[in-house]
Design a protein around this motif. Sequence first.
Motif, PDB file in Angstrom:
ATOM      1  N   ASP A 171      10.335  19.103 -18.395  1.00  0.00           N
ATOM      2  CA  ASP A 171      10.880  17.826 -18.875  1.00  0.00           C
ATOM      3  C   ASP A 171      11.837  17.219 -17.845  1.00  0.00           C
ATOM      4  N   ALA A 172      12.629  18.079 -17.196  1.00  0.00           N
ATOM      5  CA  ALA A 172      13.550  17.581 -16.174  1.00  0.00           C
ATOM      6  C   ALA A 172      12.779  17.019 -14.984  1.00  0.00           C
ATOM      7  N   ALA A 173      11.724  17.734 -14.581  1.00  0.00           N
ATOM      8  CA  ALA A 173      10.903  17.263 -13.457  1.00  0.00           C
ATOM      9  C   ALA A 173      10.200  15.960 -13.798  1.00  0.00           C
ATOM     10  N   VAL A 174       9.669  15.885 -15.007  1.00  0.00           N
ATOM     11  CA  VAL A 174       8.981  14.665 -15.450  1.00  0.00           C
ATOM     12  C   VAL A 174       9.954  13.490 -15.494  1.00  0.00           C
ATOM     13  N   ALA A 175      11.158  13.734 -16.002  1.00  0.00           N
ATOM     14  CA  ALA A 175      12.156  12.661 -16.073  1.00  0.00           C
ATOM     15  C   ALA A 175      12.520  12.159 -14.680  1.00  0.00           C
ATOM     16  N   GLU A 176      12.637  13.082 -13.738  1.00  0.00           N
ATOM     17  CA  GLU A 176      12.950  12.708 -12.357  1.00  0.00           C
ATOM     18  C   GLU A 176      11.821  11.878 -11.749  1.00  0.00           C
ATOM     19  N   ILE A 177      10.586  12.318 -11.994  1.00  0.00           N
ATOM     20  CA  ILE A 177       9.426  11.582 -11.472  1.00  0.00           C
ATOM     21  C   ILE A 177       9.335  10.202 -12.100  1.00  0.00           C
ATOM     22  N   ASP A 178       9.498  10.143 -13.418  1.00  0.00           N
ATOM     23  CA  ASP A 178       9.410   8.860 -14.125  1.00  0.00           C
ATOM     24  C   ASP A 178      10.472   7.886 -13.624  1.00  0.00           C
ATOM     25  N   ALA A 179      11.656   8.412 -13.351  1.00  0.00           N
ATOM     26  CA  ALA A 179      12.727   7.546 -12.847  1.00  0.00           C
ATOM     27  C   ALA A 179      12.349   6.968 -11.482  1.00  0.00           C
ATOM     28  N   GLU A 180      11.740   7.801 -10.646  1.00  0.00           N
ATOM     29  CA  GLU A 180      11.334   7.311  -9.335  1.00  0.00           C
ATOM     30  C   GLU A 180      10.181   6.316  -9.463  1.00  0.00           C
ATOM     31  N   VAL A 181       9.277   6.557 -10.401  1.00  0.00           N
ATOM     32  CA  VAL A 181       8.166   5.620 -10.627  1.00  0.00           C
ATOM     33  C   VAL A 181       8.704   4.250 -11.015  1.00  0.00           C
ATOM     34  N   VAL A 182       9.694   4.237 -11.890  1.00  0.00           N
ATOM     35  CA  VAL A 182      10.302   2.966 -12.308  1.00  0.00           C
ATOM     36  C   VAL A 182      10.889   2.245 -11.098  1.00  0.00           C
ATOM     37  N   LYS A 183      11.609   2.991 -10.256  1.00  0.00           N
ATOM     38  CA  LYS A 183      12.228   2.404  -9.063  1.00  0.00           C
ATOM     39  C   LYS A 183      11.177   1.846  -8.108  1.00  0.00           C
ATOM     40  N   VAL A 184      10.146   2.646  -7.815  1.00  0.00           N
ATOM     41  CA  VAL A 184       9.107   2.220  -6.879  1.00  0.00           C
ATOM     42  C   VAL A 184       8.305   1.050  -7.461  1.00  0.00           C
ATOM     43  N   THR A 185       8.065   1.083  -8.764  1.00  0.00           N
ATOM     44  CA  THR A 185       7.311  -0.002  -9.406  1.00  0.00           C
ATOM     45  C   THR A 185       8.055  -1.322  -9.297  1.00  0.00           C
ATOM     46  N   ARG A 186       9.365  -1.276  -9.441  1.00  0.00           N
ATOM     47  CA  ARG A 186      10.158  -2.500  -9.277  1.00  0.00           C
ATOM     48  C   ARG A 186      10.060  -3.030  -7.862  1.00  0.00           C
ATOM     49  N   GLU A 187      10.116  -2.118  -6.897  1.00  0.00           N
ATOM     50  CA  GLU A 187       9.970  -2.528  -5.500  1.00  0.00           C
ATOM     51  C   GLU A 187       8.584  -3.129  -5.277  1.00  0.00           C
ATOM     52  N   ARG A 188       7.585  -2.523  -5.889  1.00  0.00           N
ATOM     53  CA  ARG A 188       6.222  -3.022  -5.741  1.00  0.00           C
ATOM     54  C   ARG A 188       6.087  -4.436  -6.301  1.00  0.00           C
ATOM     55  N   GLN A 202       0.829  -1.201   0.000  1.00  0.00           N
ATOM     56  CA  GLN A 202       0.000   0.000   0.000  1.00  0.00           C
ATOM     57  C   GLN A 202       0.865   1.252   0.000  1.00  0.00           C
ATOM     58  N   ALA A 203       1.923   1.237   0.775  1.00  0.00           N
ATOM     59  CA  ALA A 203       2.821   2.398   0.821  1.00  0.00           C
ATOM     60  C   ALA A 203       3.442   2.659  -0.550  1.00  0.00           C
ATOM     61  N   LEU A 204       3.818   1.593  -1.224  1.00  0.00           N
ATOM     62  CA  LEU A 204       4.417   1.744  -2.558  1.00  0.00           C
ATOM     63  C   LEU A 204       3.371   2.226  -3.569  1.00  0.00           C
ATOM     64  N   ASP A 205       2.164   1.657  -3.485  1.00  0.00           N
ATOM     65  CA  ASP A 205       1.095   2.095  -4.395  1.00  0.00           C
ATOM     66  C   ASP A 205       0.725   3.555  -4.145  1.00  0.00           C
ATOM     67  N   SER A 206       0.686   3.930  -2.891  1.00  0.00           N
ATOM     68  CA  SER A 206       0.366   5.330  -2.562  1.00  0.00           C
ATOM     69  C   SER A 206       1.452   6.252  -3.093  1.00  0.00           C
ATOM     70  N   ARG A 207       2.701   5.804  -2.994  1.00  0.00           N
ATOM     71  CA  ARG A 207       3.801   6.619  -3.523  1.00  0.00           C
ATOM     72  C   ARG A 207       3.680   6.768  -5.035  1.00  0.00           C
ATOM     73  N   ILE A 208       3.327   5.702  -5.719  1.00  0.00           N
ATOM     74  CA  ILE A 208       3.151   5.770  -7.176  1.00  0.00           C
ATOM     75  C   ILE A 208       2.012   6.724  -7.524  1.00  0.00           C
ATOM     76  N   ASP A 209       0.925   6.651  -6.737  1.00  0.00           N
ATOM     77  CA  ASP A 209      -0.205   7.557  -6.970  1.00  0.00           C
ATOM     78  C   ASP A 209       0.211   9.010  -6.732  1.00  0.00           C
ATOM     79  N   GLN A 210       0.990   9.223  -5.687  1.00  0.00           N
ATOM     80  CA  GLN A 210       1.459  10.575  -5.389  1.00  0.00           C
ATOM     81  C   GLN A 210       2.344  11.114  -6.512  1.00  0.00           C
ATOM     82  N   LEU A 211       3.193  10.256  -7.034  1.00  0.00           N
ATOM     83  CA  LEU A 211       4.076  10.672  -8.136  1.00  0.00           C
ATOM     84  C   LEU A 211       3.266  11.012  -9.385  1.00  0.00           C
TER      85      LEU A 211
END
Length: 247
Positions: free
Chosen positions: A154-171, A15-24
């Motif tokens: 674009d820089a902000a989006v790239a940073e967010i997308d990178a974190e989404v990839v990381k969190v998604t793998r953890e999920r 749930q914490a990971l899903d919430s983080r993905i939703d927040q991102l």
Amino acid sequence: MNAAPADQIRLLDLQALDSRIDQLAHRKATLPEHAEIQQRGTDLTELRSLTVAAETQLSDTKRELVKAEQDVDQVSTRAARNKQRMDSGAVNSAKDLANLQHEIGALAKRQSDLEDIVLEIMERLESAQTRVVEMTARRDDAAHSTAEAESRRDAAVAEIDAEVVKVTRERETVAAVIPEDLMKLYSKLRQTQNGVGAARLFQRRCEGCRVELAITDLREVRAAAPDTVVRCENCSRILIRTADSGL
């Protein structure tokens, strides 16, 4: 439904990971640069139109000046020709000479009027040139500002997308060890409960809906076996029991 207590605890991690993905996702959709770019784009479109209008006005004024100068040249040429005729002595008739002198005077007046028009047009031409320079500078500045905002976005989006990839793998790692039936229930509840399918029971309060459980509900939760998947009576979310549940 039954599930090992460890698997139920893992739901909190999931749930914490899903919430983080939703927040991102929310952060990505609401970046301040989006509104800034939209406003700057609107301004840039308007400035481009104003620049084109200024350039068109300048072009029209240049043509007007050329035409006025041609008119002056024609009158000047005709006046010079008449003066030459008069000075040459070719006109012998007093009447013709008087007419020629009158025409020369009229042409001089006409030339003076046309030269005034030329001066007026030249003033407008200078103003039009200034306007083009001003609007071009403003347009280019707006284009530069828009490009800067797009670069920041674009820089902000790239940073967010990178974190989404990381969190998604953890999920994926966490979800892979949770029983399928428990995952199905959790996923279904997430869809109907604003993205929160499982919540910790903390100090007798459901952290999903923030409502404290009634006495009878607490008794039922206490009596439930550790592997029983219990639900909040208020919001229907899966309640995860921990040492801090206050049971």
